[in-house]
Scaffold this motif. Structure first.
Motif: not given
Length: 184
Positions: A17, A20, A52
């Motif tokens: 996260k 990226n 996600e």
């Protein structure tokens, strides 16, 4: 797929996260057997649970491993199908991912020990263990890509069996009437 997603997110989720880096679901790396614990949940269910994760590339056959479906043959619990699936995921990495890799970058495949051992690497993996491989360069891209192990023979944590069983050695030759037969 749920178990591998949970492992990936617990191990790499924050790093991915923050940097990226996508976490991409792929049906090819699933476990071998056709038992309920190894057949998976629907993409609809998983995508709600794990928003996600990118599920856009998951094979439309997922999670079917039934012997009634010829489309599901690549996921059958047979030596032929599992070895072919292992070759397919390696070829995909070699053709689509490896050429675009920059120095110092890596692909992390979070999978199941049975598939990694029997279908991909031929090496043992204890729970939570890891191994690092490179795909060896080759002029002619035919057949199974060759992996060169970077970690020690006992795995990255040093707790896996040292002697490799080889590819496909513990897999059933065929499936008959929903039962796998031909185990050594």
């Amino acid at each position: 797929m749920r178990r591998t997603i949970e492992t990936a997110l617990l191990s790499f989720g924050n790093y991915a996260k923050e940097n990226n880096i996508p976490i991409i679901a792929h049906a090819g790396w699933q476990e071998n057997s056709d038992k309920p614990c190894d057949t998976g949940s629907s993409i609809e269910e998983l995508s709600k649970e794990f928003p996600e994760v990118d599920f856009s590339r998951v094979d439309q056959v997922w999670p079917d491993k039934s012997r009634k479906s010829e489309k599901a043959k690549k996921y059958w619990y047979t030596k032929e199908s599992i070895l072919q699936r292992g070759e397919d995921v390696l070829k995909e990495l070699e053709a689509k991912v490896w050429p675009e890799m920059e120095d110092g970058r890596a692909v992390i495949a979070v999978s199941h020990s049975g598939f990694l051992r029997s279908g991909v690497t031929g090496w043992w993996f204890n729970n939570g263990d890891y191994r690092i491989f490179e795909i060896e360069e080759r002029e002619v891209k035919e057949g199974r890509p060759t992996l060169k192990q970077i970690t020690g023979v006992k795995g990255g944590m040093g707790e896996s069996f040292e002697t490799p069983p080889g590819l496909g050695g513990d897999l059933p030759e065929a499936a008959v009437g929903g039962l796998s037969v031909g185990l050594p």
